[in-house]
Design a protein around this motif. Structure first.
Motif, mmCIF file in Angstrom:
data_model
loop_
_atom_site.group_PDB
_atom_site.id
_atom_site.type_symbol
_atom_site.label_atom_id
_atom_site.label_comp_id
_atom_site.label_asym_id
_atom_site.label_seq_id
_atom_site.Cartn_x
_atom_site.Cartn_y
_atom_site.Cartn_z
ATOM 1 N N MET A 134 0.834 -1.199 0.000
ATOM 2 C CA MET A 134 0.000 0.000 0.000
ATOM 3 C C MET A 134 0.871 1.252 0.000
ATOM 4 O O MET A 134 1.875 1.320 0.707
ATOM 5 C CB MET A 134 -0.916 0.009 1.232
ATOM 6 N N GLY A 135 0.480 2.223 -0.812
ATOM 7 C CA GLY A 135 1.280 3.419 -0.929
ATOM 8 C C GLY A 135 0.737 4.569 -0.110
ATOM 9 O O GLY A 135 -0.158 4.414 0.712
ATOM 10 N N GLY A 136 1.294 5.787 -0.351
ATOM 11 C CA GLY A 136 0.866 6.966 0.368
ATOM 12 C C GLY A 136 -0.449 7.506 -0.169
ATOM 13 O O GLY A 136 -0.711 7.486 -1.370
ATOM 14 N N VAL A 137 -1.269 8.023 0.742
ATOM 15 C CA VAL A 137 -2.600 8.484 0.359
ATOM 16 C C VAL A 137 -2.525 9.721 -0.523
ATOM 17 O O VAL A 137 -3.172 9.787 -1.578
ATOM 18 C CB VAL A 137 -3.434 8.770 1.621
ATOM 19 N N ARG A 138 -1.779 10.708 -0.112
ATOM 20 C CA ARG A 138 -1.736 11.948 -0.888
ATOM 21 C C ARG A 138 -1.118 11.728 -2.258
ATOM 22 O O ARG A 138 -1.563 12.319 -3.246
ATOM 23 C CB ARG A 138 -0.972 13.021 -0.107
ATOM 24 N N GLU A 139 -0.107 10.892 -2.322
ATOM 25 C CA GLU A 139 0.517 10.589 -3.610
ATOM 26 C C GLU A 139 -0.492 9.923 -4.535
ATOM 27 O O GLU A 139 -0.559 10.229 -5.731
ATOM 28 C CB GLU A 139 1.739 9.692 -3.416
ATOM 29 N N LEU A 140 -1.274 9.005 -3.969
ATOM 30 C CA LEU A 140 -2.286 8.328 -4.770
ATOM 31 C C LEU A 140 -3.345 9.310 -5.252
ATOM 32 O O LEU A 140 -3.727 9.309 -6.433
ATOM 33 C CB LEU A 140 -2.939 7.212 -3.943
ATOM 34 N N LEU A 141 -3.826 10.163 -4.366
ATOM 35 C CA LEU A 141 -4.848 11.130 -4.746
ATOM 36 C C LEU A 141 -4.353 12.092 -5.812
ATOM 37 O O LEU A 141 -5.110 12.468 -6.722
ATOM 38 C CB LEU A 141 -5.314 11.905 -3.512
ATOM 39 N N ARG A 142 -3.104 12.485 -5.723
ATOM 40 C CA ARG A 142 -2.566 13.444 -6.694
ATOM 41 C C ARG A 142 -2.559 12.876 -8.111
ATOM 42 O O ARG A 142 -2.519 13.632 -9.087
ATOM 43 C CB ARG A 142 -1.148 13.855 -6.296
ATOM 44 N N GLU A 143 -2.600 11.563 -8.227
ATOM 45 C CA GLU A 143 -2.611 10.922 -9.540
ATOM 46 C C GLU A 143 -4.007 10.865 -10.144
ATOM 47 O O GLU A 143 -4.172 10.468 -11.298
ATOM 48 C CB GLU A 143 -2.066 9.495 -9.426
ATOM 49 N N LYS A 144 -5.038 11.248 -9.364
ATOM 50 C CA LYS A 144 -6.422 11.077 -9.784
ATOM 51 C C LYS A 144 -7.123 12.425 -9.956
ATOM 52 O O LYS A 144 -6.690 13.450 -9.464
ATOM 53 C CB LYS A 144 -7.190 10.236 -8.748
ATOM 54 N N ASP A 145 -8.267 12.362 -10.654
ATOM 55 C CA ASP A 145 -9.106 13.544 -10.840
ATOM 56 C C ASP A 145 -10.441 13.432 -10.104
ATOM 57 O O ASP A 145 -11.073 14.445 -9.803
ATOM 58 C CB ASP A 145 -9.412 13.765 -12.329
ATOM 59 N N HIS A 146 -10.864 12.201 -9.839
ATOM 60 C CA HIS A 146 -12.204 11.976 -9.331
ATOM 61 C C HIS A 146 -12.168 11.047 -8.113
ATOM 62 O O HIS A 146 -11.502 10.009 -8.134
ATOM 63 C CB HIS A 146 -13.085 11.349 -10.404
ATOM 64 N N VAL A 147 -12.895 11.439 -7.073
ATOM 65 C CA VAL A 147 -12.997 10.628 -5.862
ATOM 66 C C VAL A 147 -14.403 10.060 -5.768
ATOM 67 O O VAL A 147 -15.391 10.795 -5.854
ATOM 68 C CB VAL A 147 -12.694 11.456 -4.598
ATOM 69 N N PHE A 148 -14.487 8.745 -5.593
ATOM 70 C CA PHE A 148 -15.748 8.076 -5.294
ATOM 71 C C PHE A 148 -15.762 7.808 -3.791
ATOM 72 O O PHE A 148 -14.848 7.192 -3.257
ATOM 73 C CB PHE A 148 -15.871 6.759 -6.048
ATOM 74 N N LEU A 149 -16.800 8.264 -3.121
ATOM 75 C CA LEU A 149 -16.869 8.167 -1.665
ATOM 76 C C LEU A 149 -18.090 7.357 -1.252
ATOM 77 O O LEU A 149 -19.221 7.669 -1.658
ATOM 78 C CB LEU A 149 -16.936 9.561 -1.047
ATOM 79 N N ASP A 150 -17.867 6.327 -0.445
ATOM 80 C CA ASP A 150 -18.978 5.563 0.106
ATOM 81 C C ASP A 150 -19.791 6.469 1.033
ATOM 82 O O ASP A 150 -19.277 7.454 1.570
ATOM 83 C CB ASP A 150 -18.429 4.349 0.860
ATOM 84 N N PHE A 151 -21.047 6.117 1.232
ATOM 85 C CA PHE A 151 -21.960 6.953 2.027
ATOM 86 C C PHE A 151 -22.061 6.490 3.475
ATOM 87 O O PHE A 151 -21.748 7.239 4.408
ATOM 88 C CB PHE A 151 -23.341 6.948 1.368
ATOM 89 N N ASP A 152 -22.492 5.252 3.689
ATOM 90 C CA ASP A 152 -22.700 4.724 5.039
ATOM 91 C C ASP A 152 -21.361 4.451 5.704
ATOM 92 O O ASP A 152 -20.668 3.506 5.355
ATOM 93 C CB ASP A 152 -23.538 3.445 4.979
ATOM 94 N N GLY A 153 -21.001 5.286 6.644
ATOM 95 C CA GLY A 153 -19.707 5.187 7.328
ATOM 96 C C GLY A 153 -18.899 6.443 7.111
ATOM 97 O O GLY A 153 -18.793 7.290 8.012
ATOM 98 N N PRO A 154 -18.360 6.654 5.921
ATOM 99 C CA PRO A 154 -17.575 7.869 5.682
ATOM 100 C C PRO A 154 -18.385 9.161 5.776
ATOM 101 O O PRO A 154 -17.903 10.158 6.310
ATOM 102 C CB PRO A 154 -17.035 7.644 4.259
ATOM 103 N N VAL A 155 -19.608 9.178 5.249
ATOM 104 C CA VAL A 155 -20.403 10.407 5.244
ATOM 105 C C VAL A 155 -21.319 10.484 6.463
ATOM 106 O O VAL A 155 -21.473 11.544 7.069
ATOM 107 C CB VAL A 155 -21.223 10.519 3.943
ATOM 108 N N CYS A 156 -21.922 9.380 6.828
ATOM 109 C CA CYS A 156 -22.747 9.318 8.031
ATOM 110 C C CYS A 156 -22.926 7.861 8.425
ATOM 111 O O CYS A 156 -22.676 6.960 7.627
ATOM 112 C CB CYS A 156 -24.116 9.975 7.819
ATOM 113 N N ASP A 157 -23.350 7.655 9.654
ATOM 114 C CA ASP A 157 -23.670 6.303 10.129
ATOM 115 C C ASP A 157 -25.168 6.118 9.935
ATOM 116 O O ASP A 157 -25.970 6.502 10.791
ATOM 117 C CB ASP A 157 -23.268 6.158 11.604
ATOM 118 N N VAL A 158 -25.538 5.555 8.792
ATOM 119 C CA VAL A 158 -26.935 5.536 8.376
ATOM 120 C C VAL A 158 -27.854 4.964 9.448
ATOM 121 O O VAL A 158 -28.895 5.539 9.784
ATOM 122 C CB VAL A 158 -27.097 4.740 7.058
#
Length: 216
Positions: free
Chosen positions: A1-25
């Protein structure tokens, strides 16, 4: 597993799960209670699971009519559930940070699209999110860990899987990302979850949502 910021810098789009990361449904309306209510619509003695989505999968195995009935009721329960909960600590700051960095954010969720949309609107988060790729049918094959929701998000953005990264806190998120050819970042807040998700070899792993920020 690599570094988070390095990985993000290589991308343009983030897909984010809802239940958990955004709220505890199901924090206020427990998933077990929802599952028990849904079981009454099918054959409760057959299903031991306390997961509402397992009940939906069982209903689908009984035929499309049973699946449609259970899915509609699950959508109602999800709407009731999200009306009672608050955003996960720090999620608004993370979303603002990503927008400032030039990322687009798509919520990719097995929860109903109506529940996700209602929650984002209620908490003034909608403007921070580009799109929603969430449940619109009763077909479990369209839900994570299958890649359909991620494939739809990629298509909606007119991009390629290589320009996207999935952030989620479940095995289904990591497996769906792999199946879709999308990089994955596992969010694991407990030692047990860290062990479980690390075993799936995500591209990166974080223990707190704040670890996904560039600023501050």
């Amino acid at each position: 597993m690599g570094g988070v910021r390095e990985l993000l810098r290589e991308k343009d789009h983030v897909f984010l799960d809802f239940d958990g990361p955004v709220c505890d449904v199901f924090a206020r309306l427990p998933a077990r209670e929802v599952a028990d209510r849904l079981k009454r619509l099918v054959e409760p003695e057959v299903i031991a699971s306390a997961d509402p989505f397992d009940v939906l999968r069982f209903a689908a195995s009984c035929g499309p009519n049973a699946a449609n009935v259970v899915e509609r009721q699950l959508s109602r329960f999800e709407g009731e559930a999200v009306a009672q909960v608050s955003p996960s600590p720090g999620v608004a700051d993370v979303l603002r940070d990503w927008r400032a960095q030039g990322f687009t954010v798509t919520i990719v969720s097995n929860n109903s699209v109506d529940a996700v949309r209602a929650f984002l609107g209620l908490h003034d988060l909608a403007e921070l999110v580009r799109g929603i790729s969430a449940r619109t049918t009763s077909d479990p094959a369209r839900l994570k860990p299958e890649p359909a929701l991620l494939d739809a998000a990629v298509k909606a953005l007119g991009t390629s899987p290589g320009q996207c990264v999935m952030v989620g806190d479940s095995a289904a998120d990591i497996l769906a990302a792999r199946a879709a050819g999308v990089a994955s970042i596992a969010l694991a807040k407990t030692p047990a979850k860290r062990r479980a998700l690390a075993a799936l070899a995500p591209d990166a792993l974080v223990t707190d949502l704040a670890d996904l920020r560039f600023a501050g």
